[in-house]
Structure formats: structure tokens, C-alpha cells
Scaffold this motif. Structure first.
Motif, PDB file in Angstrom:
ATOM      1  N   GLN A  31       0.826  -1.206   0.000  1.00  0.00           N
ATOM      2  CA  GLN A  31       0.000   0.000   0.000  1.00  0.00           C
ATOM      3  C   GLN A  31       0.862   1.259   0.000  1.00  0.00           C
ATOM      4  N   ALA A  34       2.019   1.722  -3.522  1.00  0.00           N
ATOM      5  CA  ALA A  34       0.910   2.168  -4.371  1.00  0.00           C
ATOM      6  C   ALA A  34       0.605   3.648  -4.138  1.00  0.00           C
ATOM      7  N   LYS A  35       0.599   4.074  -2.866  1.00  0.00           N
ATOM      8  CA  LYS A  35       0.360   5.491  -2.565  1.00  0.00           C
ATOM      9  C   LYS A  35       1.440   6.369  -3.182  1.00  0.00           C
ATOM     10  N   LYS A  37       3.142   5.761  -5.849  1.00  0.00           N
ATOM     11  CA  LYS A  37       2.977   5.793  -7.301  1.00  0.00           C
ATOM     12  C   LYS A  37       1.860   6.737  -7.723  1.00  0.00           C
ATOM     13  N   GLU A  52      -3.590  -1.579 -10.991  1.00  0.00           N
ATOM     14  CA  GLU A  52      -2.924  -2.397  -9.970  1.00  0.00           C
ATOM     15  C   GLU A  52      -2.767  -1.630  -8.664  1.00  0.00           C
ATOM     16  N   TYR A  53      -2.335  -0.374  -8.743  1.00  0.00           N
ATOM     17  CA  TYR A  53      -2.164   0.436  -7.542  1.00  0.00           C
ATOM     18  C   TYR A  53      -3.496   0.594  -6.819  1.00  0.00           C
TER      19      TYR A  53
END
Length: 165
Positions: A31, A34-35, A37, A52-53
Motif C-alpha cells: 500500500q 501504491a500510494k 505511485k 494495480e495500484y
């Protein structure tokens, strides 16, 4: 991003796990990546990676959450923000509040995002109606709706890819 149980690998974007990690820690690490990105200044150029993120960020929710990626005119991220939280099968979304936040961030475009806790990312009729209302409201302020992405454990559905926008 740094984590005490990870060290950077020799190849950019690779990491070594330096100590045992739990599943919860792995999810937290994922996570965090992802944040990062979807952080300010990132240009969204690969929809599959964005999906995906978003799946990583939304997977733990047992209720609907409606978020917005606020973008500048070059489609770089200004901010990713959760605006509404709902129940297991719906969330009330208020166009006025979305417009207020978009103006506050000086956004030129937005990507609408919400999850389906059931896992099925197929858009409902209500999803299509609120998207149209948001597109109209934001359009009055010259803010483009680039996409509305529905996230489920079974994948993501893009309104733009389906021709709904």
C-alpha cells in the motif's frame, strides 16, 4: 519509501527482504508503494499500472469508498483523496463536494474511483448515473472527467475503455 525490513536492490525498483515479514506487513508495504505511485507530480501514462495500484489500495475495504485523483492539465497527479464512505453496496456521492474539492486543488481533470466490496467491478446503473452527473457538474467548471474506475477483487473496470464517457 523505506521500511526497516527492506533494503534497496542493485537494480532500480528491486528490494531485498532483510527479516521475516508478516502478511499484514507485506500489505502495508504494498500500500505504501501504491500510494507513492499515485503521489503529487506523477504522470498517469499506464492505465494497467494505475489499476494495480488502486486494487492494492482498495482491497481491504468492506464498504464502498469513493475517491478522486485530481490532475493538472498535463494529467499529473495533484492529489488522491477519498471523499465519501458508504455501506457494503453503495455510497452517497455529492457532485457539489466533488466540484468544491476539484476547485480547491485547481484541478484541470479528474479520475473518479470507487470500489465494489462484492469483488465484481461491473458498473451499476447508479454508477453510470452519478458519473454523468459528475461529468456535467465538473464540465461547467471546465474540469474534464478522464475516467471513472470501478475497483473489485476480480479486477478494474474503466468507463473510458468501455466508451461510457
Amino acid at each position: 519509501m523505506t521500511h526497516r525490513k527492506l533494503t534497496a536492490g542493485e537494480i532500480a525498483g528491486t528490494y531485498h527482504v532483510t527479516a521475516p515479514v508478516t502478511e499484514a506487513e507485506l500489505m502495508g508495504i504494498a500500500q505504501g508503494f501504491a500510494k507513492r505511485k499515485l503521489a503529487r507530480g506523477r504522470k498517469l501514462t499506464q492505465p494497467a499500472l494505475v489499476f494495480e495500484y488502486l486494487q492494492v489500495l482498495f482491497q481491504g475495504y468492506e464498504h464502498e469508498v469513493f475517491s478522486v485523483l485530481f490532475l493538472d492539465t498535463q494529467h499529473r497527479v495533484i492529489r488522491f483523496e477519498t471523499l465519501f464512505r458508504g455501506t457494503i453496496d453503495s455510497a452517497s456521492v455529492y457532485p457539489r463536494e466533488v466540484v468544491k474539492r476539484a476547485l480547491a486543488h485547481n484541478a484541470g481533470a479528474v479520475v473518479l474511483v470507487h470500489n465494489h466490496p462484492s469483488g465484481d467491478p461491473a458498473p451499476s446503473d447508479a454508477d453510470r448515473r452519478i458519473t454523468q452527473r459528475l461529468k456535467e457538474a465538473l464540465g461547467l467548471m471546465e474540469i474534464r472527467v478522464i475516467d471513472h474506475i470501478v475497483v473489485g477483487s476480480e479486477g478494474c473496470t474503466s468507463f473510458a475503455e468501455r466508451g461510457y464517457l
